[in-house]
Design a protein around this motif. Structure first.
Motif, short mmCIF file in Angstrom:
data_model
loop_
_atom_site.label_atom_id
_atom_site.label_comp_id
_atom_site.label_asym_id
_atom_site.label_seq_id
_atom_site.Cartn_x
_atom_site.Cartn_y
_atom_site.Cartn_z
N PRO A 1 -9.08 -4.80 -16.72
CA PRO A 1 -9.82 -2.88 -16.22
C PRO A 1 -9.58 -2.19 -15.32
N LEU A 2 -10.17 -3.33 -14.07
CA LEU A 2 -10.50 -2.48 -12.94
C LEU A 2 -9.02 -2.15 -11.98
N ALA A 3 -7.81 -2.63 -12.68
CA ALA A 3 -7.00 -2.86 -11.74
C ALA A 3 -6.31 -1.91 -12.94
N CYS A 4 -5.83 -2.39 -13.98
CA CYS A 4 -5.30 -1.26 -14.24
C CYS A 4 -5.97 0.28 -14.02
N ALA A 5 -7.54 0.62 -14.18
CA ALA A 5 -7.67 1.38 -13.53
C ALA A 5 -6.74 2.01 -12.91
N ALA A 6 -7.28 1.25 -11.50
CA ALA A 6 -6.21 1.55 -10.20
C ALA A 6 -4.72 2.02 -10.27
N ALA A 7 -3.77 1.16 -11.12
CA ALA A 7 -2.71 1.71 -11.13
C ALA A 7 -2.52 3.35 -12.78
N VAL A 8 -3.38 3.72 -13.14
CA VAL A 8 -3.71 4.64 -13.75
C VAL A 8 -3.39 5.56 -12.48
N ALA A 9 -4.72 5.98 -12.32
CA ALA A 9 -5.08 6.99 -11.16
C ALA A 9 -3.77 6.45 -9.97
N THR A 10 -2.96 5.73 -9.56
CA THR A 10 -1.77 5.58 -8.78
C THR A 10 -0.91 6.19 -9.27
N ILE A 11 -0.35 5.87 -10.71
CA ILE A 11 1.00 6.61 -10.52
C ILE A 11 0.52 8.23 -11.66
N ARG A 12 -0.73 8.13 -11.15
CA ARG A 12 -0.98 9.47 -11.94
C ARG A 12 -0.70 10.59 -10.50
N THR B 1 0.87 -1.08 -0.08
CA THR B 1 -0.06 -0.34 -0.46
C THR B 1 1.21 1.20 -0.32
N ASN B 2 1.78 1.02 -0.96
CA ASN B 2 2.15 2.13 -0.95
C ASN B 2 1.91 3.80 -1.07
N ILE B 3 0.87 3.90 -1.55
CA ILE B 3 0.01 5.57 -1.18
C ILE B 3 -1.61 5.31 -0.52
N GLY B 4 -1.01 4.34 0.59
CA GLY B 4 -1.85 4.19 1.61
C GLY B 4 -3.08 3.56 1.52
N HIS B 5 -4.00 3.50 2.85
CA HIS B 5 -5.57 2.92 2.46
C HIS B 5 -6.47 3.89 1.91
N GLN B 6 -6.89 3.08 0.77
CA GLN B 6 -8.18 4.59 0.60
C GLN B 6 -8.13 5.37 0.18
N HIS B 7 -7.02 5.48 -1.35
CA HIS B 7 -6.15 6.93 -1.00
C HIS B 7 -8.07 7.51 -2.07
N PRO B 8 -8.87 8.46 -1.91
CA PRO B 8 -9.86 8.32 -2.72
C PRO B 8 -9.70 8.82 -4.44
N ARG B 9 -8.65 8.78 -4.94
CA ARG B 9 -7.96 9.23 -5.83
C ARG B 9 -8.83 7.64 -7.13
N VAL B 10 -8.13 6.55 -5.90
CA VAL B 10 -7.91 5.69 -6.65
C VAL B 10 -9.01 4.73 -6.54
N ASN C 1 0.24 -0.54 -8.19
CA ASN C 1 -1.52 0.44 -8.00
C ASN C 1 -1.73 -0.21 -6.00
N SER C 2 -0.49 0.64 -5.23
CA SER C 2 -0.91 -0.43 -4.50
C SER C 2 -2.46 -1.03 -3.45
N GLY C 3 -1.50 -2.08 -4.44
CA GLY C 3 -2.67 -3.44 -4.40
C GLY C 3 -4.05 -3.30 -3.94
N TYR C 4 -4.53 -1.90 -4.77
CA TYR C 4 -5.97 -2.54 -4.70
C TYR C 4 -7.42 -3.26 -5.59
N GLU D 1 1.33 14.86 -6.47
CA GLU D 1 1.51 14.84 -5.16
C GLU D 1 3.03 14.25 -5.04
N GLY D 2 4.25 14.11 -5.33
CA GLY D 2 5.44 14.24 -5.26
C GLY D 2 5.59 12.75 -4.46
N VAL D 3 5.24 11.99 -4.54
CA VAL D 3 5.45 10.95 -3.67
C VAL D 3 6.81 10.23 -3.83
N VAL D 4 6.98 9.74 -5.26
CA VAL D 4 8.67 9.30 -4.61
C VAL D 4 9.54 10.24 -4.19
#
Length: 454
Positions: free
Chosen positions: A318-329, A63-72, A284-287, A334-337
Motif C-alpha cells: 500500500p505505501l508503494a502503491c500510494a506513492a505510485a498513484v501520487a507520482t502518476i497523477r 527519481t524521475n520527479i526529483g527528490h522529496q516531491h511534496p505531493r508524493v 513512483n520515483s523510487g520513493y 504538472e506535464g512532466v512527460v
C-alpha cells in the motif's frame, strides 16, 4: 535552495556506522568511500557539511520527479496513517488505483498488472509467465543489456555483471542488438544496422530452434549499457519475428519508462506493443520500492483458471502503491512527460552536440528526453574507448579522474565504463539542466587530457 541539515548533523558518525555494518552493492567493501547524505530536494542533494550536488544521475535513474516531491511525500504519510500494509490477496483501493493508472498508459491491451518490489523481480516474473504461457524454456536477450541481479535476471543481463553468477544452464541465449556507433554488423547507416541486426536475430532464432524459444526480452532503450536508441523499424521487426514463431515479446521499461524518454513508455516512440512490459523505478520515483509486469490479455487468460505459481509478500504494498498513484497523477497534472521531451529536444540534445564539437574525448552523443549518453574515447577516428571494456583499477583511472572532477564542481554524474549518462530528474528546470551541462563541459577537459590529441 539552501540545504537544510538535521539538528544533530554528524556526517562522520553516519559514515562510521555505514562502514561498520552496511554491505554495499557491486563493490569491494574496503575500497569504497560512500558520501554521507543529509538531505535532498528537487534536483539536488547535499552532505552534512552543506555541500550541494546537482543530481545528474537521478540516483539510479529512478527519481524521475526529483527528490522529496511534496505531493508524493504527503501521499505516503497519509497512507501510513490509514493502512500501512495488507497481504496481496486483498483488494486495496490504492493498489487497484495504481494498477488502473498504469494500465491506462500501457500500449495495446496490457491491462493487467502484477506488482513486484522492483525491476529484477518484474523480469523474473515476466520470464516465468512467458515460459508457462508457451510451454518453452529458452529466452533470448541482448548483449549490452541489464535486466537485474536476481537468478534469472542476471543470466539475461548482457554486461559483465553477469559473469560471476552465470550458471550456463538458465536457458538464456544472447544476441547482438543494433548499435551503429559500435556496429557488430559493419553497418554504415541506421537502415543498414536495423536490417542486419534483424537478420542476425532471425538467424539466432533459426539455429536455436523457434519452437524452443519462450521469449525475447529487450530494454526498449538500453539504459546502463549505453542508452542506445534503436533504429526505426527494429522493434517492429522484432515484434514480427515473435509473431511469426509464437514467441512472447517482453520489453523491459524499468529504466526507460514513466517519462524518462519523453513518453510514458519508450515503446510509444515506435508504435510497438509487446506482450509484457516490466517496469519499476520511475513508477513512483523510487520513493518506496515498487515494480511490476503489465500483462496482455492473451497471457492473462493463460492464468484465468490455472493458478499463477508466483507471488511476493509485499506485492502491491500500500505505501508503494500510494506513492505510485501520487507520482502518476503529479506527472500528468504538472506535464512532466512533455517537459522531459522538451528538455531532450531543446536543451540537453543541442547542448551535448555543442559540447561534442569542443571536446576530442567525446566520440558519440545519443538519447531521448532526459535519457542521454556521452561516449568518451581516446581517439575519435578509431573510436578507441577512453578506458578498456569493464576496466578496473589503474585501467579505469581516466574515468575516475573525470568523475572526481564532476563531483568537485558540484555535479553528481552517472558514470559507467567509458560513458557518462546525462539523466537528471525529468522535472529538472532548464536553468538547472544548463547549469549541469556547463559543469559537465568543464569536467570533460580532464577526459581530454587522455586523448590521442592531448
Amino acid at each position: 535552495m539552501t540545504p537544510h541539515l538535521p539538528a544533530d548533523a554528524d556526517g562522520a558518525t553516519v559514515k562510521a556506522a555505514d562502514r561498520a555494518h552496511v554491505f554495499h552493492s557491486w563493490s569491494a567493501q574496503a575500497l569504497i568511500d560512500p558520501l554521507a547524505v543529509a538531505g535532498a530536494e528537487g534536483a539536488y542533494f547535499w552532505d552534512y557539511d552543506g555541500r550541494r550536488y546537482l543530481d545528474f544521475s537521478s540516483q539510479l535513474v529512478n527519481t524521475n520527479i526529483g527528490h522529496q516531491h511534496p505531493r508524493v511525500v504527503a501521499a505516503i504519510q497519509e497512507q501510513a496513517g490509514r493502512l500501512c500494509t495488507l497481504a496481496p490477496g486483498f483488494a486495496v483501493d490504492v493498489r487497484s488505483e495504481a494498477a488502473r493508472l498504469i494500465a491506462k498508459r500501457t500500449p495495446g491491451d496490457l491491462d493487467k498488472v502484477f506488482f513486484t518490489n522492483g525491476g529484477a523481480e518484474a523480469v523474473e516474473n515476466a520470464v516465468r509467465m512467458a515460459r508457462l504461457h508457451t510451454g518453452r524454456q529458452k529466452v533470448l536477450s541482448a548483449y549490452r543489456s541489464y535486466h537485474g541481479a536476481t537468478a534469472a535476471a542476471i543470466n539475461l543481463t548482457g554486461d559483465p555483471r553477469r559473469w560471476p553468477s552465470d550458471t550456463g544452464s538458465a536457458g538464456v541465449v544472447h544476441f547482438w542488438g543494433p548499435f551503429l556507433y559500435r556496429s557488430p554488423f559493419h553497418a554504415t547507416t541506421e537502415a543498414e544496422e536495423c536490417e542486419r541486426a534483424l537478420a542476425h536475430l532471425a538467424d539466432t532464432i533459426a539455429f536455436e530452434g523457434p519452437a524452443s524459444i519462450a521469449a525475447i526480452i529487450l530494454e526498449t532503450v538500453p539504459g546502463t549499457a549505453g542508452i542506445m536508441v534503436p533504429p526505426a523499424g527494429y522493434l517492429a521487426g522484432v515484434r514480427e519475428l515473435c509473431d511469426r514463431y509464437g514467441i512472447v515479446f517482453i520489453l523491459d521499461e524499468v529504466m526507460a519508462g514513466f517519462g524518462r524518454t519523453g513518453r510514458w513508455f519508450a515503446a510509444e516512440h515506435w508504435g510497438v506493443t509487446p506482450d509484457l512490459i516490466t517496469f519499476a523505478k520511475g513508477v513512483n520515483s523510487g520513493y518506496v520500492p515498487l515494480g511490476g509486469v503489465a500483462i496482455s490479455a492473451a497471457i492473462a487468460e493463460t492464468f484465468a483458471t490455472r493458478p499463477y505459481p508466483g507471488g511476493l509478500t509485499y506485492s502491491g504494498h500500500p505505501l508503494a502503491c500510494a506513492a505510485a498513484v501520487a507520482t502518476i497523477r503529479t506527472m500528468e497534472e504538472e506535464g512532466v512527460v512533455g517537459h522531459a521531451a522538451h528538455l531532450g529536444r531543446n536543451v540537453i540534445g543541442p547542448a551535448l552536440a555543442e559540447i561534442a564539437e569542443r571536446h576530442p574525448s567525446v566520440g558519440d552523443v545519443r538519447g531521448l528526453g532526459a535519457f542521454w549518453a556521452v561516449e568518451l574515447v581516446r581517439d575519435r577516428e578509431t573510436r578507441e574507448p577512453l578506458v578498456p571494456y569493464n576496466a578496473a583499477g589503474a585501467d579505469n583511472a581516466p574515468m575516475a579522474e573525470f568523475a572526481a572532477a564532476c563531483k568537485a564542481s558540484g555535479l553528481w554524474p552517472f558514470v559507467n565504463m567509458n560513458r557518462v549518462h546525462v539523466v537528471p530528474p525529468c522535472t529538472v528546470t532548464e536553468a538547472e539542466a544548463k547549469e549541469g551541462l556547463a559543469l559537465l563541459d568543464e569536467a570533460l577537459t580532464v577526459a581530454d587530457r587522455h586523448t590521442a590529441s592531448a
